[in-house]
Design a protein around this motif. Sequence first.
Motif, PDB file in Angstrom:
ATOM      1  N   PRO B  90       0.823  -1.211   0.000  1.00 18.03           N
ATOM      2  CA  PRO B  90       0.000   0.000   0.000  1.00 18.03           C
ATOM      3  C   PRO B  90       0.861   1.267   0.000  1.00 18.03           C
ATOM      4  CG  PRO B  90       0.077  -0.953   2.187  1.00 18.03           C
ATOM      5  CD  PRO B  90       0.851  -1.862   1.303  1.00 18.03           C
ATOM      6  N   ASN B  91       0.242   2.382  -0.334  1.00 16.59           N
ATOM      7  CA  ASN B  91       0.884   3.707  -0.293  1.00 16.59           C
ATOM      8  C   ASN B  91       2.221   3.705  -0.998  1.00 16.59           C
ATOM      9  OD1 ASN B  91      -1.228   4.798   1.370  1.00 16.59           O
ATOM     10  ND2 ASN B  91      -0.350   3.609   3.047  1.00 16.59           N
ATOM     11  N   SER B  92       2.276   3.081  -2.162  1.00 14.60           N
ATOM     12  CA  SER B  92       3.560   2.964  -2.871  1.00 14.60           C
ATOM     13  C   SER B  92       3.409   3.296  -4.333  1.00 14.60           C
ATOM     14  CB  SER B  92       4.086   1.528  -2.770  1.00 14.60           C
ATOM     15  OG  SER B  92       4.045   1.054  -1.455  1.00 14.60           O
ATOM     16  N   THR B  93       4.556   3.419  -4.981  1.00 16.67           N
ATOM     17  CA  THR B  93       4.579   3.539  -6.434  1.00 16.67           C
ATOM     18  C   THR B  93       4.879   2.163  -6.991  1.00 16.67           C
ATOM     19  OG1 THR B  93       5.489   5.748  -6.223  1.00 16.67           O
ATOM     20  CG2 THR B  93       5.652   4.697  -8.383  1.00 16.67           C
ATOM     21  N   ILE B  94       3.996   1.655  -7.778  1.00 19.75           N
ATOM     22  CA  ILE B  94       4.151   0.315  -8.334  1.00 19.75           C
ATOM     23  C   ILE B  94       4.580   0.432  -9.791  1.00 19.75           C
ATOM     24  CG2 ILE B  94       3.033  -1.915  -8.698  1.00 19.75           C
ATOM     25  CD1 ILE B  94       3.027  -1.018  -5.803  1.00 19.75           C
ATOM     26  N   THR B  95       5.653  -0.270 -10.136  1.00 22.41           N
ATOM     27  CA  THR B  95       6.086  -0.346 -11.531  1.00 22.41           C
ATOM     28  C   THR B  95       5.698  -1.715 -12.051  1.00 22.41           C
ATOM     29  OG1 THR B  95       7.983   0.981 -10.908  1.00 22.41           O
ATOM     30  CG2 THR B  95       8.029  -0.050 -13.088  1.00 22.41           C
ATOM     31  N   VAL B  96       4.974  -1.732 -13.155  1.00 26.01           N
ATOM     32  CA  VAL B  96       4.584  -3.008 -13.759  1.00 26.01           C
ATOM     33  C   VAL B  96       5.359  -3.171 -15.049  1.00 26.01           C
ATOM     34  CG1 VAL B  96       2.693  -4.403 -14.655  1.00 26.01           C
ATOM     35  CG2 VAL B  96       2.288  -2.813 -12.764  1.00 26.01           C
ATOM     36  N   VAL B  97       6.025  -4.304 -15.210  1.00 32.12           N
ATOM     37  CA  VAL B  97       6.754  -4.597 -16.439  1.00 32.12           C
ATOM     38  C   VAL B  97       6.090  -5.784 -17.098  1.00 32.12           C
ATOM     39  CG1 VAL B  97       8.963  -5.276 -17.406  1.00 32.12           C
ATOM     40  CG2 VAL B  97       8.879  -3.755 -15.428  1.00 32.12           C
ATOM     41  N   ILE B  98       5.643  -5.604 -18.336  1.00 37.03           N
ATOM     42  CA  ILE B  98       4.986  -6.698 -19.060  1.00 37.03           C
ATOM     43  C   ILE B  98       5.849  -7.056 -20.258  1.00 37.03           C
ATOM     44  CG2 ILE B  98       2.917  -7.455 -20.266  1.00 37.03           C
ATOM     45  CD1 ILE B  98       1.343  -5.373 -18.816  1.00 37.03           C
ATOM     46  N   GLN B  99       6.224  -8.328 -20.348  1.00 40.93           N
ATOM     47  CA  GLN B  99       6.949  -8.804 -21.532  1.00 40.93           C
ATOM     48  C   GLN B  99       5.922  -9.489 -22.430  1.00 40.93           C
ATOM     49  OE1 GLN B  99       9.402 -11.106 -18.930  1.00 40.93           O
ATOM     50  NE2 GLN B  99      11.228 -10.017 -19.588  1.00 40.93           N
ATOM     51  N   ASN B 100       5.690  -8.892 -23.591  1.00 39.03           N
ATOM     52  CA  ASN B 100       4.653  -9.400 -24.466  1.00 39.03           C
ATOM     53  C   ASN B 100       5.221 -10.184 -25.631  1.00 39.03           C
ATOM     54  OD1 ASN B 100       2.238  -9.873 -25.746  1.00 39.03           O
ATOM     55  ND2 ASN B 100       2.291  -7.946 -26.855  1.00 39.03           N
ATOM     56  N   TYR B 101       4.851 -11.469 -25.732  1.00 37.01           N
ATOM     57  CA  TYR B 101       5.318 -12.321 -26.815  1.00 37.01           C
ATOM     58  C   TYR B 101       4.242 -12.552 -27.865  1.00 37.01           C
ATOM     59  CZ  TYR B 101       9.026 -13.526 -23.520  1.00 37.01           C
ATOM     60  OH  TYR B 101      10.077 -13.479 -22.654  1.00 37.01           O
ATOM     61  N   ASP B 102       3.120 -11.847 -27.739  1.00 35.24           N
ATOM     62  CA  ASP B 102       1.944 -12.155 -28.563  1.00 35.24           C
ATOM     63  C   ASP B 102       1.747 -11.109 -29.654  1.00 35.24           C
ATOM     64  OD1 ASP B 102      -1.522 -12.975 -27.694  1.00 35.24           O
ATOM     65  OD2 ASP B 102      -0.252 -13.502 -29.400  1.00 35.24           O
ATOM     66  N   THR B 103       1.122 -11.532 -30.741  1.00 36.79           N
ATOM     67  CA  THR B 103       0.823 -10.607 -31.836  1.00 36.79           C
ATOM     68  C   THR B 103      -0.459  -9.844 -31.546  1.00 36.79           C
ATOM     69  OG1 THR B 103      -0.268 -12.453 -32.921  1.00 36.79           O
ATOM     70  CG2 THR B 103       1.979 -11.945 -33.625  1.00 36.79           C
ATOM     71  N   ALA B 104      -0.806  -8.927 -32.455  1.00 37.51           N
ATOM     72  CA  ALA B 104      -1.904  -7.996 -32.176  1.00 37.51           C
ATOM     73  C   ALA B 104      -3.254  -8.503 -32.668  1.00 37.51           C
ATOM     74  CB  ALA B 104      -1.608  -6.647 -32.826  1.00 37.51           C
ATOM     75  N   THR B 105      -4.320  -8.029 -32.018  1.00 36.08           N
ATOM     76  CA  THR B 105      -5.713  -8.202 -32.482  1.00 36.08           C
ATOM     77  C   THR B 105      -6.339  -6.826 -32.441  1.00 36.08           C
ATOM     78  OG1 THR B 105      -5.666  -9.983 -30.862  1.00 36.08           O
ATOM     79  CG2 THR B 105      -7.634  -9.794 -32.223  1.00 36.08           C
ATOM     80  N   THR B 106      -7.167  -6.485 -33.392  1.00 37.55           N
ATOM     81  CA  THR B 106      -7.700  -5.124 -33.427  1.00 37.55           C
ATOM     82  C   THR B 106      -8.669  -4.872 -32.268  1.00 37.55           C
ATOM     83  OG1 THR B 106      -7.587  -5.326 -35.802  1.00 37.55           O
ATOM     84  CG2 THR B 106      -8.773  -3.420 -34.923  1.00 37.55           C
ATOM     85  N   LEU B 107      -8.490  -3.746 -31.610  1.00 33.77           N
ATOM     86  CA  LEU B 107      -9.414  -3.344 -30.549  1.00 33.77           C
ATOM     87  C   LEU B 107     -10.772  -3.013 -31.145  1.00 33.77           C
ATOM     88  CD1 LEU B 107      -7.539  -0.773 -28.298  1.00 33.77           C
ATOM     89  CD2 LEU B 107      -8.595  -2.895 -27.557  1.00 33.77           C
ATOM     90  N   VAL B 108     -11.854  -3.299 -30.394  1.00 33.68           N
ATOM     91  CA  VAL B 108     -13.172  -2.880 -30.874  1.00 33.68           C
ATOM     92  C   VAL B 108     -13.606  -1.573 -30.221  1.00 33.68           C
ATOM     93  CG1 VAL B 108     -14.043  -5.123 -31.540  1.00 33.68           C
ATOM     94  CG2 VAL B 108     -14.245  -4.394 -29.178  1.00 33.68           C
ATOM     95  N   ASN B 109     -12.963  -1.196 -29.142  1.00 36.19           N
ATOM     96  CA  ASN B 109     -13.342   0.036 -28.464  1.00 36.19           C
ATOM     97  C   ASN B 109     -12.127   0.945 -28.407  1.00 36.19           C
ATOM     98  OD1 ASN B 109     -14.251   2.040 -26.770  1.00 36.19           O
ATOM     99  ND2 ASN B 109     -15.233   0.628 -25.349  1.00 36.19           N
ATOM    100  N   ASP B 110     -12.187   2.071 -29.135  1.00 33.43           N
ATOM    101  CA  ASP B 110     -11.063   3.009 -29.225  1.00 33.43           C
ATOM    102  C   ASP B 110     -10.535   3.460 -27.887  1.00 33.43           C
ATOM    103  OD1 ASP B 110     -11.821   5.025 -32.158  1.00 33.43           O
ATOM    104  OD2 ASP B 110     -11.684   2.876 -31.786  1.00 33.43           O
ATOM    105  N   TYR B 111     -11.419   3.463 -26.915  1.00 39.03           N
ATOM    106  CA  TYR B 111     -11.060   4.010 -25.608  1.00 39.03           C
ATOM    107  C   TYR B 111      -9.813   3.351 -25.062  1.00 39.03           C
ATOM    108  CZ  TYR B 111     -11.645   5.192 -20.690  1.00 39.03           C
ATOM    109  OH  TYR B 111     -11.457   5.646 -19.427  1.00 39.03           O
ATOM    110  N   PHE B 112      -9.656   2.076 -25.328  1.00 35.29           N
ATOM    111  CA  PHE B 112      -8.556   1.349 -24.696  1.00 35.29           C
ATOM    112  C   PHE B 112      -7.253   1.459 -25.459  1.00 35.29           C
ATOM    113  CE2 PHE B 112     -10.827  -0.247 -21.212  1.00 35.29           C
ATOM    114  CZ  PHE B 112     -12.117  -0.471 -21.640  1.00 35.29           C
ATOM    115  N   ARG B 113      -7.235   2.221 -26.547  1.00 34.01           N
ATOM    116  CA  ARG B 113      -5.942   2.407 -27.205  1.00 34.01           C
ATOM    117  C   ARG B 113      -5.129   3.479 -26.497  1.00 34.01           C
ATOM    118  NH1 ARG B 113      -5.153   6.250 -31.400  1.00 34.01           N
ATOM    119  NH2 ARG B 113      -6.772   7.849 -31.414  1.00 34.01           N
TER     120      ARG B 113
END
Lengths: 644, 236, 259
Positions: B90-113
């Motif tokens: 709690p009460n911290s700065t969290i750094t999230v590191v994601i290593q992505n090995y996957d290809t793309a799929t088109t988003l259906v909702n622009d909001y999440f781009r």
Amino acid sequence: MIQVQARRSNLLNQLFPSVISGLVLGVIGAVVINIIATHLQLADQPANTDAIVVATYVGWVIFFFVGIGAFNGVWKWGFARRDATSAEELAIAGHGQGLWRYFRYTTDHKVVGMQYLATTLVLFFLGSMGAFMIRLEQAVPGAIFFTPSTYNTIVGMHGIMMIVATIIMVSGPFGNFVLPIMIGARDMAFPRLNALSYWLLFAAIPVFLSTLFIGGFPTGWTGYAPLSDQILTPGMDAYCITIILFGISTTVAAMNIVTTVLVLRTKGMTLARLPIFVWGVVLSVILGLTAFPSFIVSQMMVLGDRVFHTSFFIASYGGSNWLYEHLFWFMGHPEVYVVALPAMAAAAEITAVFSRKTIFGRRMLVGSLITICLLSVLVWGHHLYTSGSNTALDGPYMLDTELISIPTGFFFLALIGTFWRGKIWVTVPLLFVVGMLVNFVIGGITGIYLADLPTDEILHGGMFVTAHFHFTLVGSMVVGFFAAFYFWFPKMLGRRLNHSLGVLHFWLFEIGFLGTFIALFYAGLQGEPRWSANVAPSYATANLIASLFAIVIAVSVFTLVYNVVTSVARGELASADEWGGKTLEWTVPTPVPLENFAELPVITSTPYEYGLAEPADEGFGLDAVEVPAQEVSAQPQSQPESGA
Amino acid sequence: MKQRSSVSIIGIVVTIILGFAVIAGIWLGLRSVGSLGYETNVLQAQKTGPNSATLTISTFPDSHVCHSTEGEPQIDWVSYCPLTSFEVPPNSTITVVIQNYDTATTLVNDYFRQVHGTIGGVEMVNNKPLSQVDVSNVSHTFTLQSTPESSQPIFVSVPVVGVPDDAPANAVTIAGNSYPKPNIISFQFHTGAPETYIWHCYDPCGDTLARKPPYGFSGPMSTTGYMSGTLQVASY
Amino acid sequence: MSEANIEGNTGGAAPTRKEPDHIRRVLTIWVVLSIVGIVIWVIVSPYILPPSASDIDSAANFTLVVFTGLSIPVAMFVFVFLGYSLFVFRVKGRPTEDAIPLKPRPGLQIGWMGVTGALCLFLLIWGLSAFYQQTASAAVSPLVVKVTGQQWAWTFNYPQYGASSQGQLIELPVNRPVEFDVTSEDVLHGFAIRALGVRVDANPGEVTTTPITTPTQIGQYSVACVELCGLYHSYMWSTVKVVSASDFSSWIISQGGHP
């Protein structure tokens, strides 16, 4: 040596055909079909798991029925092109088989009635355990006992098990056991179809429970598409197959009941003299015949979407989810009246007996039941007020839904009038009838709030709806089932249920029920949505109170279990005419002999002729007449029109 | 008479206790059925200071690495690895590191781009800051949201940029399986008092036959352990 | 059900002198309890119903109060008659003789149908006129908010301002009619704002519209999903803040829109 062989073949005769051989063969068949289906999958594409699962279930059902001996008649009589002999008919009716007849494909309506009763009680028990899990989870905000996916599955399983149980609860046990005796028949019109309808229900239960092991289903009991079309786990297919099997079971049973009542009434039993209970059951099954095919079809379409990749309900390929909603609710609304009509009719019977008074306005009551039956087919749109579909029809649906309250009012008038100035004997069945009427008023009134457009706008999809349908389905109809259960238990099982435990069961249930669901009404008024795995903090108090009262309901359920188990094991023996009722089932001995009547009775009046000036003789107005010439004991039906 | 009634009272009490035991048994039984979405382990973020921690996770185009014991169809599902139940201080700065090995799929909702709710309003994609991504370039999203009326509302959403379709597929080997070179995405957000949040992916990466929604949101999208999970803010 | 209704086999004999007039008693109890019940309801209802923040919601809450008030006499009728019968006409143990049969007079049945029919008609007219008021007298140019439901979050758009919501909080100006155009990207969702008195399903491939509602009170309210949509259905919430018009303009600008 010969004795050992005889004993071994005796055991084999007992085990095959029976439910044991059905289960064994069903499992073998399911495994075999599963292996074949897995090997038929195309190599370059991901496996169509839903197709494999559906094929497995179909294999289970077919081989189960082979194992239980359902097809034996086809071999013995169909291909041989002959009718069953009377000895064969007696044999499949369970003659001389002792308790084993309850575990076989037995055609005797009393056996089928007991099988339905046992299954109903088991389904209610399992369903209540599910309800208790739900209340545990909702007692405190935050997911504590179950993950959201488990919770959604439990909600769906509780719903379907209870819906199935409430649909069969009065028509199954009592419609099968009591109804043919009530109309003076020896059995149903189609005895083998009677066994079929029960065993289809039995076969559906393992299919449904297997969903727990293949991932569960996320949709709740309504199975809304397109959520049901999402290929998450194969658990949804278990739901679809269960519904299809159950739908076929009720259709078969419905046809059987309608034919029996139309054709097999004894001499003098005109439609005008028919007991109210029979009217209630017949109207209910006719309604079921109209409504359930829609349910079956909707599930076949969902399976089509899942297995064959059709797109009935997928908007992005041209389908529409409104199609599912209409198909479902076209069944879903009449379905609650399928549940209600037999329970209401049973309550009327019980009231007459325990007020020692004729039903107040019997023809008015029958007319109101018929009107409810007709009107209920036209109201399903009130479940779709906020769906966005066809807002122009909202007004007419509202009109029809409000109209149903009028015949329901006549039902109340009839029962209140029967109580009024009666000689009231407060037994446990009567207590439950009173509880039913009290809860039904509250349930019906809250239904009005949902039927009216402006209030539905703030209440749809919330806990108010949940509390409303629990007040009607559980508080009224299941309570009506309990009344019928305590009423007919002495006739069906030959023992008395403990009176004090029955009273305890009633009060615990009623207090627990009122507390739980009034708290949920309050939560619904505040705006709590349905199906909430995670209860928002603003609704926490109401949900905690509801869960505490649910403990009281659980205690009442266990009290009933204790009462039933001890009464069956070592209860007092009941007399043939336990309550002084005047319908025909109280004129036959307990236990009821295989073909019900030594001689078929002739009816000269309704069974409600209480309090007439001339002294009533035993079995008032029923002059027993010798049925001419045929060997009564050897034939299952000695009436001119012989059943199938 | 008294004897009979005391026996029946004992009988009822025993039945009620047995009844609750049945309930407890059913509950335990349900929890042990793995397919109903239970994850027994939790991934705790590595503390990097008194008020900071780092969470390192990966996304794979199949489940061979993290769910190797599963059969069809789960073994083909896209998956966050190694777990989807996280714990952060709690009460911290969290750094999230994601290593992505996957290809793309088109988003259906622009909001999440767009990137929402992170510190600075950006995510680092291979050390380049981005605040939004093209809709056809998104592999998954990591979207963290609050429970109803939580006292510490959070909404953090980052698009996880996809590996190009034509990247060589056997650049990296993990647990005996070959994958292309990953995109490294990292972002930061603040936590407050202890609370539980849920997260999941809003990119329709679910259907292996690449059918349109709702199929794109099926399978792994709604299953804990793959594309859905929880984030618990707690002291440890 | 009065003495005159009895067409049973009393042979026309008058009831015994000592028997009290049950009907008068029971009707008196009914009237008293109904009045008490209605008074209690009128006092208690503001505490039970949640505060309403729009014109539609106030109307709906008022409808609930009126309907409940009407239903108290109906429910009391059943409870009082049943309770009275159970106490006064009860027989200890199994009855030794039958009760005198009662048959309803046609007048009673027609009267009953008339009263229930009138109640029904009242409810119907009330509901239809409320519905008509919502749709026909709707404002000409409401604020339009486009809502997209998705498993499991709502995203919002203000096309008239070119803004979209940041996070799970949106703002609405007070006293300005607003309409929500709702759709879904995947499965069925239910878009509901209890405090503003609107809800409509989010259907994939369709755009459905809530009735036009005018927020009347500044405050913070919730948007919930009321149609089971899968795993995190019960976490699918957003917050709506009703603020003054100037606060709303500054918020719109902060969301990247033009005022």
